[in-house]
Design an enzyme around this catalytic site. Structure first.
Site, PDB file in Angstrom:
ATOM      1  N   GLU A  95       0.814  -1.218   0.000  1.00 22.61           N
ATOM      2  CA  GLU A  95       0.000   0.000   0.000  1.00 22.61           C
ATOM      3  C   GLU A  95       0.847   1.266   0.000  1.00 22.61           C
ATOM      4  O   GLU A  95       0.523   2.240  -0.679  1.00 22.61           O
ATOM      5  CB  GLU A  95      -0.943   0.002   1.208  1.00 22.61           C
ATOM      6  N   HIS A 164      -9.521  -5.810  10.939  1.00 27.25           N
ATOM      7  CA  HIS A 164     -10.167  -5.607   9.645  1.00 27.25           C
ATOM      8  C   HIS A 164     -11.563  -5.011   9.784  1.00 27.25           C
ATOM      9  O   HIS A 164     -12.358  -5.078   8.852  1.00 27.25           O
ATOM     10  CB  HIS A 164     -10.267  -6.926   8.876  1.00 27.25           C
TER      11      HIS A 164
END
Length: 372
Positions: A95, A164
């Site tokens: 990322e 998450h």
């Protein structure tokens, strides 16, 4: 579920409605314009990105599995085949790397759409988002524009654990230079995505995994390729006169369901879909509170320093004399998300939590019979 009245924190009852049993909205409660057909949120996002890529060759898409796999949630389905690998780029699992490349491309006039498989992974790239994308226009005295969209699922899904499941709305909304959007319906998703791509500033676009497959009515106007929604403007999804309920993303559906239950007990709830977290439509919120004299804020994120806290501050500053009851905040429990399904259900707001809070503001009994 945790609720907050003023500065007092208390524990709601443990009864909880399952996610599967809660439709995000009652069709009769939706205030969409002359709906002609139904569209899923997934298709709304896909069509918006497709049309903007077709209209502007500077728009390109980059992220993990966005091309060959057609997106982890199939939001980018068909785009690689249509636009080719120069404009739909599959990246390694890095990322920080591909977000930095995207910001650099935006510096040079391109319009990247950066997909995070989940916004939890955006933490790997937060320096690029905050220190590079958000601040460059100001630090360059307006000489550098950064037209980039950071998009992906945000907040709790189901059974994916603490790492998450976090809502990042308040994280990004606290940073000057970013615009932060959180769609609920297909109309929201399509109109706000188009607005985000066309905007000259960096936009954080917070989707919800559990809404991707939900269908909503859309009008011919919404389906037009020129359609977009204004950034910074909320939508009154349901008008009411007794209590204002603010929500965003998936919680809008819960608020609408709660309003339907409340209506059977003679309480008329006004439901505001925030749509835009930054800039926040303070005028619409305050105007509603001045009419209803009561406020319940709803969000999935943690209560401390949350979006509800900012809304409370705005109403206290601008409309305090109109309040007839303490403001109620409904938020996620102030703990990392549990993995166990029964505990997870208790850690996120449920419809009955909103019903009870609204009834408290109206000084009405909050028996669980209201949710039957």
């Amino acid at each position: 579920m945790w609720g907050i009245v003023g500065q007092r924190v208390f524990r709601h009852g443990s009864s909880a409605m399952s996610l599967q049993g809660t439709r995000p909205a009652i069709l009769a409660s939706r205030s969409f314009s002359s709906a002609a057909k139904e569209m899923t949120v997934r298709d709304a996002l896909n069509s918006a990105i497709d049309e903007e890529m077709s209209a502007d060759p500077k728009v390109f898409l980059m992220g993990e599995e966005v091309g060959e796999y057609q997106g982890a949630y199939k939001i980018t389905k068909g785009l690689l085949e249509k636009y080719g690998p120069d404009r739909v780029l599959d990246t390694p699992i890095t990322e920080a790397g591909f977000t930095g490349i995207g910001v650099g491309a935006a510096y040079h006039g391109l319009k990247p759409i950066i997909e995070f498989m989940t916004f939890n992974f955006s933490m790997q790239a937060i320096d690029h988002i905050i220190n590079s994308a958000a601040k460059s226009n100001y630090m360059s005295a307006g000489q550098i524009s950064v037209p980039i969209v950071f998009r992906g699922p945000n907040g709790a899904a189901a059974g994916v654990g603490a790492q998450h499941s976090q809502c990042y709305a308040s994280w990004f909304a606290s940073c000057p230079g970013l615009k932060v959007l959180a769609p609920y319906s297909s109309e929201d998703a399509r109109g706000l995505m188009k607005a985000a791509i066309r905007d000259p500033d960096p936009v954080v676009f917070l989707e919800n995994e559990l809404l991707y497959g939900e269908s909503f009515p859309v009008s011919a106007e919404v389906l037009d390729s020129s359609f977009s929604l204004p950034i910074g403007k909320a939508k009154i999804e349901r008008e009411g006169k007794d209590v204002t309920i603010t929500a965003f993303s998936k919680m809008v559906g819960y608020a609408l369901k709660a309003a339907e239950i409340l209506s059977k007990e003679g309480i008329s709830a006004e439901v505001i879909n925030l749509r835009s977290i930054r800039p926040l439509d303070r005028a619409t919120i305050n105007n509603s509170v001045r009419k209803t004299n009561r406020l319940v804020t709803v969000e999935e994120g943690f209560p401390q320093h949350g979006i509800g806290a900012e809304i409370c501050a705005s109403v206290v500053e601008d409309s305090f004399e109109y309040l007839d009851a303490a403001i109620e905040r409904i938020a996620g429990a102030d703990v990392p998300m549990p993995y166990a399904a029964n505990l997870e259900r208790l850690a996120v707001p449920q419809v009955e939590d909103i019903v009870r809070a609204a009834k408290r503001t109206c000084y009405r009994s909050s028996s669980l019979a209201a949710t039957a």
